[in-house]
Design an enzyme around this catalytic site. Structure first.
Site, PDB file in Angstrom:
ATOM      1  N   HIS A  54      84.456  27.480  82.382  1.00 59.58           N
ATOM      2  CA  HIS A  54      83.112  27.257  82.912  1.00 59.58           C
ATOM      3  C   HIS A  54      82.589  28.584  83.445  1.00 59.58           C
ATOM      4  O   HIS A  54      83.365  29.473  83.832  1.00 59.58           O
ATOM      5  CB  HIS A  54      83.142  26.229  84.036  1.00 59.58           C
ATOM      6  CG  HIS A  54      83.478  24.846  83.585  1.00 59.58           C
ATOM      7  ND1 HIS A  54      83.275  23.739  84.390  1.00 59.58           N
ATOM      8  CD2 HIS A  54      83.981  24.374  82.420  1.00 59.58           C
ATOM      9  CE1 HIS A  54      83.637  22.654  83.733  1.00 59.58           C
ATOM     10  NE2 HIS A  54      84.083  23.006  82.549  1.00 59.58           N
ATOM     11  N   GLU A  56      81.302  29.408  86.231  1.00 60.55           N
ATOM     12  CA  GLU A  56      81.732  29.726  87.591  1.00 60.55           C
ATOM     13  C   GLU A  56      83.149  30.292  87.621  1.00 60.55           C
ATOM     14  O   GLU A  56      83.428  31.264  88.330  1.00 60.55           O
ATOM     15  CB  GLU A  56      81.687  28.475  88.487  1.00 60.55           C
ATOM     16  CG  GLU A  56      80.326  27.831  88.604  1.00 60.55           C
ATOM     17  CD  GLU A  56      80.139  26.663  87.634  1.00 60.55           C
ATOM     18  OE1 GLU A  56      80.417  26.818  86.425  1.00 60.55           O
ATOM     19  OE2 GLU A  56      79.707  25.592  88.083  1.00 60.55           O
ATOM     20  N   CYS A  84      81.088  21.597  89.109  1.00 58.70           N
ATOM     21  CA  CYS A  84      81.957  20.426  88.964  1.00 58.70           C
ATOM     22  C   CYS A  84      83.097  20.509  89.986  1.00 58.70           C
ATOM     23  O   CYS A  84      83.220  21.480  90.741  1.00 58.70           O
ATOM     24  CB  CYS A  84      82.521  20.361  87.539  1.00 58.70           C
ATOM     25  SG  CYS A  84      83.753  21.630  87.174  1.00 58.70           S
ATOM     26  N   CYS A  87      85.367  23.638  89.469  1.00 60.48           N
ATOM     27  CA  CYS A  87      84.710  24.864  89.890  1.00 60.48           C
ATOM     28  C   CYS A  87      84.524  24.916  91.401  1.00 60.48           C
ATOM     29  O   CYS A  87      84.681  25.963  92.019  1.00 60.48           O
ATOM     30  CB  CYS A  87      83.377  25.013  89.173  1.00 60.48           C
ATOM     31  SG  CYS A  87      83.555  25.262  87.392  1.00 60.48           S
TER      32      CYS A  87
END
Length: 151
Positions: A54, A56, A84, A87
């Site tokens: 992801h 992040e 999420c 993250c």
């Protein structure tokens, strides 16, 4: 603060557009310290064959390398969509001081609809400064249009 947040969110949006061009879910992130760009990234799960890639996570990894520390003290993370659970845990563990995000999940099946780890105050290193809805329209429309094209 609003102008600064908008400025950095636009850069995060540019990252999201880069990811979209590569067939990734268009979410982008930037990590900033003392109003200087430390790292930037976009979702890369598809291209890296990695469910944890992801934006992040990638921006935190790059930021740690650049700052030569896994603790990202006094940094601000800008991300185009609400982080999420995975993250959020990485953000907390890396000691990022502030999180600013654009769009957020309104779907009842998303875990973050029920609970966002970033907002739990009794975690030892919880994030004290969180701002949502920055460039909300741009961030949410980018995702909506991406998924409309996919269907």
């Amino acid at each position: 603060m609003k102008l600064i947040d908008n400025y950095w969110m636009k850069i995060a949006l540019n990252q999201a557009y880069k990811g979209e061009k590569r067939g990734e879910i268009p979410i982008g992130s930037v990590l900033v310290k003392n109003n200087y760009l430390i790292s930037s990234s976009y979702n890369s799960c598809v291209s890296l064959f990695d469910a944890s890639a992801h934006s992040e996570i990638l921006v935190i990894r790059k930021g740690g390398k650049k700052l030569k520390n896994y603790r990202l003290y006094n940094t601000v993370l800008y991300v185009t969509h609400e982080p999420c659970f995975m993250c959020s845990a990485a953000i907390i563990n890396s000691r990022i001081r502030r999180v600013v995000y654009g769009s957020y999940s309104t779907k009842k099946h998303d875990f973050s609809y029920f609970m966002n780890l970033l907002y739990i105050n009794n975690i030892k290193h919880h994030i004290r400064d969180i701002k949502s809805g920055v460039l909300l329209y741009e961030c949410s429309n980018l995702l909506k249009n991406f998924f409309k094209k996919k269907r």
